[in-house]
Design an enzyme around this catalytic site. Structure first.
Site, short mmCIF file in Angstrom:
data_model
loop_
_atom_site.label_atom_id
_atom_site.label_comp_id
_atom_site.label_asym_id
_atom_site.label_seq_id
_atom_site.Cartn_x
_atom_site.Cartn_y
_atom_site.Cartn_z
N HIS A 79 0.86 -1.19 0.00
CA HIS A 79 0.00 0.00 0.00
C HIS A 79 0.90 1.23 0.00
O HIS A 79 2.04 1.19 0.49
CB HIS A 79 -0.88 0.02 1.24
CG HIS A 79 -1.94 -1.03 1.26
ND1 HIS A 79 -2.99 -1.02 2.15
CD2 HIS A 79 -2.12 -2.15 0.49
CE1 HIS A 79 -3.76 -2.06 1.94
NE2 HIS A 79 -3.25 -2.77 0.94
N GLU A 129 0.95 3.86 1.81
CA GLU A 129 1.43 4.26 3.13
C GLU A 129 2.59 3.37 3.60
O GLU A 129 3.58 3.87 4.15
CB GLU A 129 0.31 4.15 4.19
CG GLU A 129 -0.92 4.96 3.88
CD GLU A 129 -2.00 4.17 3.18
OE1 GLU A 129 -3.18 4.36 3.54
OE2 GLU A 129 -1.70 3.37 2.28
N CYS A 182 -6.20 1.88 5.78
CA CYS A 182 -6.81 0.62 6.20
C CYS A 182 -6.26 0.24 7.58
O CYS A 182 -5.31 0.87 8.07
CB CYS A 182 -6.51 -0.48 5.18
SG CYS A 182 -4.80 -1.06 5.22
N CYS A 240 -2.39 -0.38 7.59
CA CYS A 240 -1.61 0.85 7.47
C CYS A 240 -1.74 1.70 8.73
O CYS A 240 -0.76 2.31 9.17
CB CYS A 240 -2.02 1.62 6.23
SG CYS A 240 -1.58 0.78 4.69
#
Length: 143
Positions: free
Chosen positions: A47, A49, A77, A80
């Site tokens: 992801h 992040e 999410c 993260c």
């Protein structure tokens, strides 16, 4: 946030879900910028992040990003959000809310859990309309 939105647009051009993230240091200097790369790398943890946190930690030579701020185009999410807590990010800014997969204002609300050791300052809604439009357009084209 503009740089994070650029990263999100670049992710969409690669066929990734258009999410971008940027980490700046306490002095405002850019430490890391990333867009989603889960499809490209076959890595469910890639992801934006997570990639930005890894790059910033490498740049600083430290596992904690104390004094650093993270800008991301979508509410993080749960995975993260937990990484943000572990990294000790000072401030978290995000664009669009994520009622389906978010982990901060939606879902498990990671920072509100008693087991969460660090809660950054939260600033939702920054660049929300553009971030949401990127996501809407991306998924509309795929359906």
């Amino acid at each position: 946030m503009e740089r994070a939105l650029r990263e999100a647009r670049a992710a969409a051009e690669r066929g990734e879900v258009p999410i971008g993230a940027v980490i700046v240091g306490a002095d405002g200097a850019l430490l890391a910028a990333a867009g989603n790369r889960t499809e490209e790398t076959n890595d469910p943890t890639a992801h934006a992040e997570m990639l930005a946190i890894r790059a910033a930690a490498t740049a600083l030579g430290a596992p904690r990003l104390v004094g650093c701020d993270l800008y991301v185009t979508l509410e993080p999410c749960p995975m993260c959000a937990q990484a943000i807590s572990f990294a000790r990010i000072r401030r978290l800014y995000w664009g669009a809310a994520d009622p389906k997969g978010g982990g901060i204002e939606h879902g498990p609300r990671i920072f509100d859990q008693p087991t969460c050791h660090h809660r950054p300052e939260l600033y939702p809604g920054l660049g929300e309309s553009e971030a949401a439009a990127l996501l809407r357009d991306f998924f509309r084209e795929r359906r």
